[in-house]
Design a protein around this motif. Structure first.
Motif, short mmCIF file in Angstrom:
data_model
loop_
_atom_site.label_atom_id
_atom_site.label_comp_id
_atom_site.label_asym_id
_atom_site.label_seq_id
_atom_site.Cartn_x
_atom_site.Cartn_y
_atom_site.Cartn_z
N ILE A 80 9.31 5.26 0.63
CA ILE A 80 9.58 5.37 2.07
C ILE A 80 9.92 6.83 2.42
O ILE A 80 9.40 7.38 3.39
N THR A 133 6.51 3.93 11.65
CA THR A 133 7.11 3.37 10.44
C THR A 133 6.19 3.65 9.25
O THR A 133 4.98 3.44 9.36
N GLY A 181 2.62 0.95 2.02
CA GLY A 181 3.63 0.47 1.08
C GLY A 181 3.07 -0.35 -0.06
O GLY A 181 3.75 -0.59 -1.05
N TRP A 201 12.56 -4.57 1.68
CA TRP A 201 12.36 -3.42 2.56
C TRP A 201 11.35 -3.70 3.68
O TRP A 201 11.32 -2.97 4.68
N LYS A 244 11.28 -1.40 7.05
CA LYS A 244 11.40 0.03 6.76
C LYS A 244 10.07 0.62 6.30
O LYS A 244 9.91 1.84 6.25
N ILE A 245 9.15 -0.28 5.94
CA ILE A 245 7.84 0.15 5.46
C ILE A 245 6.87 -1.00 5.63
O ILE A 245 7.25 -2.17 5.57
#
Length: 357
Positions: free
Chosen positions: A24, A50, A54, A248, A254-255
């Motif tokens: 991240i 964002t 990922g 996450w 967050k990703i």
């Protein structure tokens, strides 16, 4: 021998829990943020920027977890396990190129449709052709040219039609996961459940393998699968890696996994289904992916034929968002649907074995 499964799952979980935040930070520093469509739900506009791609985290975690489990237990890799990992990685590379062009080259559609399809076809054909090689001492190859539900049935469709069938499965599952990946954690959580199911299936097939027919109470109910235990190891590594990534990726994410992750997960699901001889069963085990894909097919078909839309927006998850459901509510309820699909799918898998006892 079951230690491989435990090690693979735990290592995959640990690596994504610890490694994803590092990814991240790296992606954020480079400015590799998600592109959000202007015609999507208004609530999604806050997600613009964002970090995405990922899928790199759980692809690498799965590969490392698989090979570390082999080093720890002293067991060699198998052709079936390596082929599924290769399919996952190859599809992930195609997705990565798509994400990279979207973000770095600022081209919202990413790879050209023909280039993206060409990449998927190359990876899929390579997998399908290789999956019919590497016969073991029972003459079992990683894949079979017969169709399968809970195991092979009917006549052989031949190598050419098998390649076509395998390509259809790979493209269908990859695009299904890709369409599902529209809300925080939705595709990741759903995929985790399916990989959990395939861990169980691999263990069960290993215990009831025809290779152990002399020690089985009912040899007629055995499974002719080349490397069932190793498929369970791959599935466990994927399950653990996705579960750690979900920490996450859940709301507020967050990703995002990006096409890097969604194409890789779809490829892994198709590969596991083909190599475990559960090709048609995966449509039920991954029922949420099928449902969401069908919502797009229905929406497009209805609009072209009648000029009317069946849903407020497709894929299906956005229809419910526009009806006023919160994102978390949609995700949890869709997870429940996916959980029921897995339960029914495993029930049918067991029933197929029990019926032969």
């Amino acid at each position: 021998m079951m230690n491989q499964i435990l090690f693979a799952g735990v290592i995959g979980l640990f690596l994504t829990l610890v490694g994803t935040p590092l990814l991240i930070k790296l992606l954020a520093r480079k400015g590799y943020g998600q592109y959000i469509r202007d015609d999507g739900p208004r609530e999604h506009h806050s997600k613009r920027g964002t970090p995405t791609m990922g899928g790199i985290a759980f692809i690498l975690a799965t590969i490392v977890a698989y090979f570390l489990s082999k080093v720890i237990t002293g067991k060699p890799p198998t052709f079936s396990g390596l082929l599924v990992l290769g399919l996952m990685t190859g599809m992930g590379v195609v997705g990565f190129l798509d994400d990279y062009i979207k973000i770095v080259k600022r081209r919202s559609l990413g790879l050209r449709a023909k280039a993206k399809m060409a990449g998927q076809l190359i990876v899929g054909i390579a997998f399908a052709v290789l999956a019919l090689q590497f016969a073991d001492n029972r003459n079992n190859t990683p894949a079979s040219t017969r169709l399968s539900f809970v195991q092979d049935f009917g006549w052989s469709i031949g190598p050419v039609l098998f390649v076509v069938w395998a390509l259809f499965m790979i493209l269908a599952m990859s695009n299904g996961v890709n369409l599902t990946d529209g809300l925080d954690g939705l595709a990741t959580g759903a995929a985790t459940m399916v990989f959990g199911a395939y861990t169980f299936i691999g263990v069960w097939q290993f215990q009831e393998s025809c290779a152990n027919a002399q020690t089985l109470t009912n040899p007629g109910a055995c499974y002719e699968v080349r490397d069932p235990l190793d498929l369970a190891v791959v599935a466990a590594a994927l399950m653990g890696s996705c579960f750690g990534f979900l920490w996450w990726n859940t709301s507020p994410a967050k990703i995002f996994m990006g096409d890097t992750g969604s194409l890789a997960l779809g490829g892994a699901l198709a590969g596991l289904a083909i190599c475990s001889r559960t090709e048609l069963l995966v449509a039920l085990l991954g029922g949420l992916f099928v449902l969401i894909t069908m919502s797009v097919v229905i929406q497009v078909g209805s609009f072209r034929l009648t000029g009317r839309r069946v849903f407020r927006m497709a894929p299906l998850q956005h229809h419910f968002e526009l009806k006023g459901w919160s994102e978390v509510l949609v995700v949890v309820r869709f997870w429940i649907i996916q959980g029921m699909c897995v339960i029914v799918g495993l029930g049918l898998f067991y029933a197929g074995w029990a019926a032969k006892k």
